[in-house]
Design an enzyme around this catalytic site. Structure first.
Site, PDB file in Angstrom:
ATOM      1  CD  GLU A 155      -3.113   1.311   2.508  1.00  0.00           C
ATOM      2  OE1 GLU A 155      -3.082   0.070   3.006  1.00  0.00           O
ATOM      3  OE2 GLU A 155      -2.630   2.767   3.316  1.00  0.00           O
ATOM      4  CD  GLU A 160      -3.457   7.554   5.530  1.00  0.00           C
ATOM      5  OE1 GLU A 160      -4.648   6.660   5.718  1.00  0.00           O
ATOM      6  OE2 GLU A 160      -2.989   6.970   5.905  1.00  0.00           O
TER       7      GLU A 160
END
Length: 280
Positions: A155, A160
């Site tokens: 990932e 974020e």
């Protein structure tokens, strides 16, 4: 996993997190990926500029449902009503509405295209800072997730954000060896960005078979530099194969909901100006 299986990020000093990866093996063939001018002649190979009034069905597909997404998230991802394309941007809209037992709706988009290596850039503006509870993310997953699962697929979290911690952004990498379940994820920790909610910023990754370098706005503004381990394998470097893009706003969850959800913040809108991939 960014809005899929993520938890609170370990705020261990970056130097100690990356200590075992401070030296990268020299390239054995082709160009020197560490050369200062390596990316100068990279060419645009794919993009979505979000022109017009419709989301490109050739570029994107919806992932739907209200199953918590591994993080005890609260939203029900829909394929209608939570996405708009207008005035040159994509809008992902999180709403306070009850659908099939969930109190909130949102959208999660996956790219149909997959890429291995390149200069990746996504220009976006985070929802206005109005309170706690949302978790927008721009990220990538290995295309073999259905066969090997997470975190073995790898990932790459290009951006974020959690709204209980405004004016900050996070960059993170997950693999079998380095992930939040073990507390060993590779992370920048919180990076200050005072205008993240008010202005568009470019979130980028320089990605080769030797490193991933995460930056904001310009290539020299590196915030996380992860070098391929000297002794590498699929556990600690699952990053030399195709990955696809994901863009979403999660609500609540193990990380985004650590301080609860303020229902007055909805609707919350993340705008994306473009997604671009440059390759050598």
């Amino acid at each position: 996993m960014a809005s899929c299986q993520s938890a609170s990020i370990t705020e261990e000093p970056l130097e100690s997190v990356l200590q075992e990866n401070l030296e990268a093996p020299p390239p054995t063939t082709g160009e020197d990926v560490f050369a200062p001018d390596y990316w100068d002649d990279a060419e645009l190979v794919w993009s979505d500029e979000f022109d017009g009034t419709e989301l490109s069905q050739e570029n994107w597909k919806f992932e739907t449902g209200n199953n918590g997404w591994g993080n005890n998230e609260l939203q029900n991802y829909q394929n209608e009503g939570n996405v708009e394309v207008s005035n040159g941007t994509l809008k992902i809209i999180a709403k306070k509405e009850n659908v099939d037992g969930s109190m909130y709706t949102s959208a999660r988009l996956n790219s149909k295209k997959e890429f291995t290596f390149g200069k990746i850039e996504i220009r976006a503006k985070i929802p206005e800072d109005k309170g706690k509870g949302i978790w927008p993310a721009l990220w990538m997953l290995g295309n073999n997730i259905n066969s090997v699962g997470w975190p073995a697929c790898g990932e790459i979290d290009i951006m974020e954000y959690v709204s209980y911690s405004p004016n900050e952004v996070h960059f993170t990498i997950h693999s079998t060896a380095n992930n939040h379940v073990k507390g060993t994820q590779i992370t920048s920790g919180p990076v200050p960005l005072e205008t993240i909610e008010e202005e568009f910023h470019t979130y980028g990754v320089l990605w080769t078979d030797k490193y991933m370098k995460f930056y904001i706005d310009t290539e020299d503004n590196i915030k996380l530099n992860f070098l391929r381990p000297n002794i590498s394998n699929s556990d600690n470097w699952p990053f030399s194969k195709p990955f696809y893009f994901l863009m979403n706003i999660a609500i609540g969850g193990n990380w985004g909901g650590l301080e609860g959800v303020d229902d007055s913040i909805f609707p919350a809108v993340m705008e994306v100006d473009y997604v671009r991939v440059y390759q050598k």
